[in-house]
Design a protein around this motif. Structure first.
Motif, short mmCIF file in Angstrom:
data_model
loop_
_atom_site.label_atom_id
_atom_site.label_comp_id
_atom_site.label_asym_id
_atom_site.label_seq_id
_atom_site.Cartn_x
_atom_site.Cartn_y
_atom_site.Cartn_z
N MET A 185 0.71 -0.89 -0.11
CA MET A 185 0.00 0.02 0.02
C MET A 185 0.98 1.37 -0.03
SD MET A 185 -2.92 1.25 -0.04
CE MET A 185 -4.09 -0.15 0.40
N ALA A 186 1.90 1.06 0.87
CA ALA A 186 2.78 2.43 0.92
C ALA A 186 3.55 2.78 -0.35
CB ALA A 186 3.89 2.04 2.03
N ALA A 187 3.63 1.75 -1.40
CA ALA A 187 4.42 2.00 -2.55
C ALA A 187 3.51 2.50 -3.40
CB ALA A 187 4.97 0.60 -3.06
N GLN A 188 2.11 1.88 -3.60
CA GLN A 188 1.26 2.50 -4.53
C GLN A 188 0.94 4.10 -3.99
OE1 GLN A 188 -2.18 -0.16 -5.14
NE2 GLN A 188 -0.95 -1.83 -4.85
N ARG A 197 5.09 3.90 -15.34
CA ARG A 197 6.63 3.23 -14.88
C ARG A 197 6.51 3.32 -12.96
NH1 ARG A 197 8.07 6.22 -19.69
NH2 ARG A 197 8.40 8.20 -18.34
N ASP A 198 6.09 4.65 -12.68
CA ASP A 198 6.05 4.49 -11.04
C ASP A 198 5.07 3.44 -10.65
OD1 ASP A 198 7.61 6.78 -10.93
OD2 ASP A 198 5.84 8.16 -10.75
N LEU A 199 4.17 3.15 -11.14
CA LEU A 199 3.17 2.26 -10.76
C LEU A 199 3.71 0.74 -10.95
CD1 LEU A 199 -0.18 3.50 -11.88
CD2 LEU A 199 0.39 3.14 -9.60
N ARG A 200 4.54 0.31 -12.20
CA ARG A 200 5.05 -0.64 -12.59
C ARG A 200 6.29 -0.88 -11.17
NH1 ARG A 200 7.66 -0.35 -17.90
NH2 ARG A 200 9.48 0.96 -16.89
N GLY A 201 7.11 0.10 -11.08
CA GLY A 201 8.04 -0.06 -9.96
C GLY A 201 7.45 -0.32 -8.75
N ALA A 202 6.33 0.27 -8.59
CA ALA A 202 5.68 -0.16 -7.16
C ALA A 202 5.07 -1.61 -6.98
CB ALA A 202 4.41 0.99 -6.83
N GLY A 203 5.00 -2.11 -8.21
CA GLY A 203 4.55 -3.61 -8.12
C GLY A 203 3.19 -3.61 -8.69
N ASP A 204 2.56 -2.69 -9.23
CA ASP A 204 1.01 -2.80 -9.53
C ASP A 204 0.88 -2.78 -11.21
OD1 ASP A 204 -1.51 -2.62 -9.74
OD2 ASP A 204 -1.98 -1.10 -8.48
N CYS A 205 1.30 -3.95 -11.51
CA CYS A 205 1.38 -3.96 -12.97
C CYS A 205 -0.01 -3.85 -13.76
CB CYS A 205 1.84 -5.40 -13.27
SG CYS A 205 3.55 -5.45 -13.14
N THR A 206 -1.03 -3.99 -13.04
CA THR A 206 -2.44 -4.06 -13.50
C THR A 206 -2.78 -2.47 -13.86
OG1 THR A 206 -3.49 -5.92 -12.65
CG2 THR A 206 -4.77 -4.27 -13.42
N GLY A 214 12.67 -12.59 -15.15
CA GLY A 214 13.25 -11.19 -15.41
C GLY A 214 13.54 -10.71 -14.16
N THR A 215 14.14 -9.47 -14.32
CA THR A 215 14.20 -8.74 -12.86
C THR A 215 12.94 -8.32 -12.11
OG1 THR A 215 16.22 -7.58 -13.64
CG2 THR A 215 15.19 -6.59 -11.92
N GLU A 216 12.69 -8.81 -11.08
CA GLU A 216 11.42 -8.55 -10.17
C GLU A 216 11.51 -7.03 -9.87
OE1 GLU A 216 10.35 -12.63 -8.16
OE2 GLU A 216 11.40 -11.11 -7.11
N HIS A 217 10.14 -6.41 -9.61
CA HIS A 217 10.11 -4.99 -9.18
C HIS A 217 8.89 -4.64 -8.27
CE1 HIS A 217 6.62 -4.49 -11.90
NE2 HIS A 217 7.14 -5.17 -12.74
N GLY A 218 9.56 -4.11 -7.52
CA GLY A 218 8.51 -3.75 -6.22
C GLY A 218 7.94 -5.14 -5.40
N ARG A 219 6.65 -5.33 -5.47
CA ARG A 219 5.93 -6.51 -4.68
C ARG A 219 5.62 -7.44 -5.69
NH1 ARG A 219 1.61 -5.58 -2.80
NH2 ARG A 219 1.26 -3.41 -3.66
N CYS A 220 5.78 -7.15 -7.12
CA CYS A 220 5.12 -8.12 -8.13
C CYS A 220 6.15 -9.14 -8.05
CB CYS A 220 5.08 -7.37 -9.43
SG CYS A 220 4.51 -8.32 -10.52
N ARG A 221 5.30 -10.52 -7.96
CA ARG A 221 6.02 -11.77 -7.94
C ARG A 221 5.87 -12.83 -9.00
NH1 ARG A 221 8.89 -8.81 -5.72
NH2 ARG A 221 9.61 -9.02 -3.68
N ARG A 222 5.41 -12.25 -10.20
CA ARG A 222 4.77 -13.19 -11.14
C ARG A 222 6.03 -13.78 -11.82
NH1 ARG A 222 -0.22 -13.70 -12.53
NH2 ARG A 222 0.71 -14.59 -14.51
N PRO A 223 6.00 -14.91 -12.27
CA PRO A 223 7.29 -15.61 -12.72
C PRO A 223 7.95 -15.40 -13.91
CG PRO A 223 5.40 -17.27 -13.06
CD PRO A 223 5.02 -15.79 -12.53
#
Length: 309
Positions: free
Chosen positions: A1-4, A153-162, A292-301
């Motif tokens: 939540m803090a990242a978003q 790009r900010d949201l992607r870095g925060a882990g919210d790919c959707t 690939g390199t993981e970003h933020g809280r996203c943990r898809r493979p």
């Protein structure tokens, strides 16, 4: 939540939350909900709700160059070089001044009719050896597209790919066609359109990468296949196609896609595909999920960063 929440704080002025319409959010410097200057497609100008696009081709070309240098000094020498592609007539300086005067009347008719000092024009001012076109935040569609891309790009870095994918889609929605293509005989040097097209393609890859990350691989396979056919040497697209196919359980097709691009690269350039493509192929051959390199809280493979251009 803090990242978003951090991504929301960095949202540029005039940019809506992901999922909003491309024109959502106030446009600074005007009451309208749309940009005042439309450059990402046929050139169009809207001032105070009225369309004020210059009619003369050279004036439109001049406006396009000024918009590409918005809020910066565009020296007269550079403008002459751009407008006449390095082959200016002897009267170029006087003709440029005439075009500038006409553009000022178009952009703000009241200033000229009131006898205003052209050097103090509210939109297009003389400054030193050139001119400065004043563009407020949110008035230019290119700026709005870039602001939405930065949010993505900010949201992607925060882990919210959707949400990142939605922001990239909003950025792409600002593009209405080929920029500068409507200038006809007054067309500017090709590098302007090339640079803008590269920017659009980077956005497309950003959006596709976010979609793959968000689990929408099956939805982008057909689009990627078409893009790979149109851009056979753009390895980032082929890498994304392989990742999308693998994510959709089509591992054999992903390996076949690598074989196809390798044949093209070797035949046309005489080198092997780059490390990104090779890494995906090795992972697939080894029965491993390509990572690939993981970003933020996203943990898809699968791929979490957009493929390189």
């Amino acid at each position: 939540m803090a990242a978003q929440q951090q991504a929301r704080k960095r949202r540029p002025a005039g940019v809506s939350a992901p999922g909003g319409r491309p024109g959502d959010g106030p446009a600074a410097g005007g009451e309208a909900d749309e940009p005042s200057y439309l450059l990402l497609g046929p050139l169009e100008v809207r001032r105070a709700g009225v369309v004020r696009t210059p009619g003369r081709l050279k004036q439109r070309a001049l406006l396009a160059v000024l918009l590409l240098h918005a809020n910066r000094l565009a020296c007269a020498e550079m403008l002459i070089e751009e407008l006449w592609d390095g082959r200016p007539p002897r009267s170029a300086q006087a003709t440029l001044q005439m075009y500038v005067s006409g553009l000022r009347r178009t952009l703000d008719p009241g200033h000229g009719s009131a006898g205003g000092d052209p050097r103090r024009h509210p939109v297009l001012r003389t400054s030193g050896s050139g001119y400065v076109l004043r563009v407020e935040p949110g008035e230019l569609d290119l700026d709005r597209s870039r602001a939405r891309a930065a949010l993505g790009r900010d949201l992607r870095g925060a882990g919210d790919c959707t949400a990142a994918g939605e922001a990239f889609r909003a950025a792409l929605a600002m593009w209405r066609g080929r920029p500068l293509a409507d200038l006809g005989p007054a067309r500017l040097p090709a590098y302007h359109a090339v640079r803008l097209e590269e920017e659009r393609m980077a956005l497309v890859q950003d959006r596709i990468g976010a979609d793959i990350c968000a689990g929408r691989s099956a939805e982008v396979i057909a689009e990627l296949a078409e893009l790979c056919a149109r851009h056979p040497l753009r390895e980032g697209l082929h890498e994304q196609l392989m990742l999308a196919l693998a994510s959709a359980g089509r591992r054999a097709e992903a390996l076949d896609a690598y074989a196809r691009v390798r044949r093209v690269v070797v035949a046309d350039v005489g080198i092997e595909p780059g490390p990104g493509l090779q890494a995906v192929q090795r992972a697939l051959l080894g029965g491993l999920p390509p990572t690939g390199t993981e970003h933020g809280r996203c943990r898809r493979p699968l791929l979490l960063e957009p493929a390189g251009l």
